[in-house]
Write a protein that holds these residues in place. Structure first.
Motif, short mmCIF file in Angstrom:
data_model
loop_
_atom_site.label_atom_id
_atom_site.label_comp_id
_atom_site.label_asym_id
_atom_site.label_seq_id
_atom_site.Cartn_x
_atom_site.Cartn_y
_atom_site.Cartn_z
N ASP A 109 73.75 -53.08 32.29
CA ASP A 109 74.33 -52.47 31.10
C ASP A 109 73.43 -52.75 29.91
OD1 ASP A 109 75.84 -51.40 29.12
OD2 ASP A 109 77.53 -52.77 29.33
N TRP B 119 75.37 -56.68 21.84
CA TRP B 119 76.55 -57.49 21.52
C TRP B 119 76.18 -58.87 21.01
CZ3 TRP B 119 81.77 -56.74 24.16
CH2 TRP B 119 82.06 -55.38 24.27
N GLY C 19 74.65 -54.06 26.50
CA GLY C 19 75.16 -55.41 26.32
C GLY C 19 74.29 -56.23 25.40
N ARG D 293 84.23 -53.76 26.94
CA ARG D 293 83.03 -53.10 26.41
C ARG D 293 83.09 -51.59 26.64
NH1 ARG D 293 77.92 -55.37 29.17
NH2 ARG D 293 78.59 -57.20 27.99
N TYR D 294 83.41 -51.19 27.86
CA TYR D 294 83.45 -49.76 28.16
C TYR D 294 84.58 -49.07 27.40
CZ TYR D 294 80.13 -50.64 31.94
OH TYR D 294 79.02 -50.98 32.67
N GLN E 174 83.27 -48.36 24.02
CA GLN E 174 82.31 -47.25 24.05
C GLN E 174 83.01 -45.92 24.27
OE1 GLN E 174 79.62 -48.58 27.11
NE2 GLN E 174 78.39 -49.79 25.68
N ARG F 211 83.59 -56.48 30.79
CA ARG F 211 82.99 -55.16 30.94
C ARG F 211 84.00 -54.06 30.65
NH1 ARG F 211 81.53 -55.46 35.96
NH2 ARG F 211 79.54 -56.49 35.49
N VAL G 55 79.79 -63.51 27.05
CA VAL G 55 79.58 -62.41 26.11
C VAL G 55 80.25 -62.76 24.78
CG1 VAL G 55 80.03 -59.98 25.65
CG2 VAL G 55 79.47 -60.72 27.96
N LEU H 85 82.35 -62.55 21.62
CA LEU H 85 83.44 -61.73 21.09
C LEU H 85 84.16 -62.51 20.00
CD1 LEU H 85 84.98 -60.45 24.44
CD2 LEU H 85 83.72 -59.05 22.83
#
Length: 436
Positions: free
Chosen positions: A41, A47, A44, A167-168, A171, A164, A76, A78
């Motif tokens: 990805d 981020w 990513g 994230r998606y 998007q 994920r 990740v 956040l």
């Protein structure tokens, strides 16, 4: 899923947990995103610079702790906030809208799709991921159909898959918003085209005795056309009729009113209305169609019978007009006028009809006030009719198209230091060739 503690404070010694404070809270510093994940990805990598904000709406402290653990384990970055109820979430949304909302459908003050509907009502631009139980997958599907970007089953969560999905979802929401904005832009362009056809018509000419050059330029603050309009009609007896007008204000309502007045003017002229009667009818149309009593319109009308050396001019609160002679002479004609349409509805207004000599093979330039109201120099002085006359006299030798373009360009250049022409500009150039 497994049972959690009664309060997240009991686990504070082993792992940082949520806080109900309204200020955003950053989780433990994550490790860099694994190379494999980056390969799967590419987005990513962004981020690590722009940490997405997430609001968890969950009343169960154990489930809330699990969400934080999953985020910490994913590596990740956040920014996470926690709301224990929908009322708490609404309060936090008023302080800042996150990019993603994790929503439990079983809250103490909202259940099922009602909770989703209320969240979407307060955060239409946020991606929403619904959290459901093992036996509630149908509820998750229903939530997606009702506007959520995705759903997750609490008993089947793994750190990589969980983040994920967030994230998606973000998007997808951004894609939806972009598609919506694009569709809105297309519809606006279509509406703009319809308004343009109404405001800026093709002159209705029956022969070649008169040549028309028309220009329209939106003001710097306008995404759409404003309320400026013009029209030219030649009746079967060879008489030329022309109008240039300006509806006060800006926006689609004013543009639509300009279209209405322009179409009404053409209809009344073709039906035989002239002079004061014509303006009185137009005022009735304006009063009936305007969106508020503060809206008014200014305009100048002219009528020239074929072969006549004079033209009749009516002016309703509008600027004067320019007269051009073949000998490269230009002067400003400031005929007597009456009030703008709509300023004194119900009262008997007087719009005098003035006979103005037209030089043989001469021409007339009509314009809206956007051409002369631009601020020049230090921004305290307006161009005005005298300033426009000076420009016109310097370029009196130019043919019609170049002359009109020069007027607009010069006015725009002089106003450049103050940001350009703020109002719409409409210019109409009429030239008679002397053929009877």
């Amino acid at each position: 899923m497994g049972t959690g503690p009664d309060s997240p404070r009991e686990l504070s010694a082993s792992r940082p947990v949520f806080t109900a404070l309204p200020q955003p809270r950053i989780c433990d510093a994550p490790a860099p995103l694994p190379a494999a994940a980056s390969g799967e990805d590419p987005s990513g990598a962004l981020w690590s610079v722009h940490q997405p904000s997430v609001l968890l709406i969950e009343d169960d402290p154990g489930d809330a702790l699990l969400v934080e653990e999953l985020m910490a384990d994913s590596g990740v970055p956040l920014r996470l906030r926690w709301a224990r109820s929908l009322a708490d979430a609404v309060k936090q949304l008023g302080e800042g809208v996150p990019q993603c909302i994790l929503l439990d459908l079983h809250l103490p003050d909202a259940q099922g799709l009602e909770a989703l509907e209320r969240v979407l009502g307060h955060a239409a631009d946020s991606a929403v991921v619904v959290l459901t139980g093992l036996a509630e997958e149908q509820a998750g599907l229903a939530a997606v159909a009702a506007g959520a970007q995705d759903y997750l089953i609490k008993g089947r969560l793994e750190a990589d898959f969980f983040v994920r999905a967030i994230r998606y979802a973000i998007q997808r929401k951004q894609t939806e918003l972009a598609a919506s904005a694009l569709q809105t832009g297309r519809l606006r362009a279509q509406e703009n085209a319809r308004l343009e056809r109404g405001l800026l018509p093709t002159p209705l000419l029956l022969d070649a005795t008169v040549a028309v050059c028309a220009r329209y330029q939106p003001g710097r603050s306008q995404a759409l056309l404003g309320g400026d309009f013009y029209d030219v009609v030649q009746t079967p007896d060879g008489t030329t009729h022309a109008v240039v007008g300006d509806v006060s204000g800006h926006g689609p309502d004013e543009a639509a009113l300009g279209v209405c007045l322009r179409v009404a003017w053409r209809s009344f002229v073709l039906a035989g209305s002239r002079g004061r009667r014509l303006l009185s009818l137009l005022e009735q149309i304006l009063v009936a169609e305007r969106s508020g009593p503060e809206i008014f319109a200014t305009l100048t009308c002219l009528t020239r019978v074929r072969g006549d050396k004079h033209m009749d001019v009516l002016r309703a609160g509008h600027p004067g007009l320019l007269l051009r002679s073949p000998g490269e002479c230009v002067h400003l004609e400031e005929v007597p006028g009456g009030p703008a349409l709509g300023l004194l509805p119900g009262l008997v207004a007087t719009w005098p009809v003035t006979s103005v000599p037209v030089p043989e093979l001469g021409s007339v330039v009509m314009f809206t006030d956007g051409l002369i109201e631009g601020r020049i120099g230090a921004g305290t002085e307006r161009l005005g009719e005298d300033g426009l006359l000076e420009i016109a006299q310097r370029h009196a030798h130019q043919p019609a198209d170049a002359f009109v373009d020069t007027l607009i360009h010069s006015a725009q250049t002089l106003a450049a230091s103050s940001g350009g022409l703020a109002d719409d500009v409409a210019v109409l150039h009429l030239e008679w060739n002397g053929t009877t």
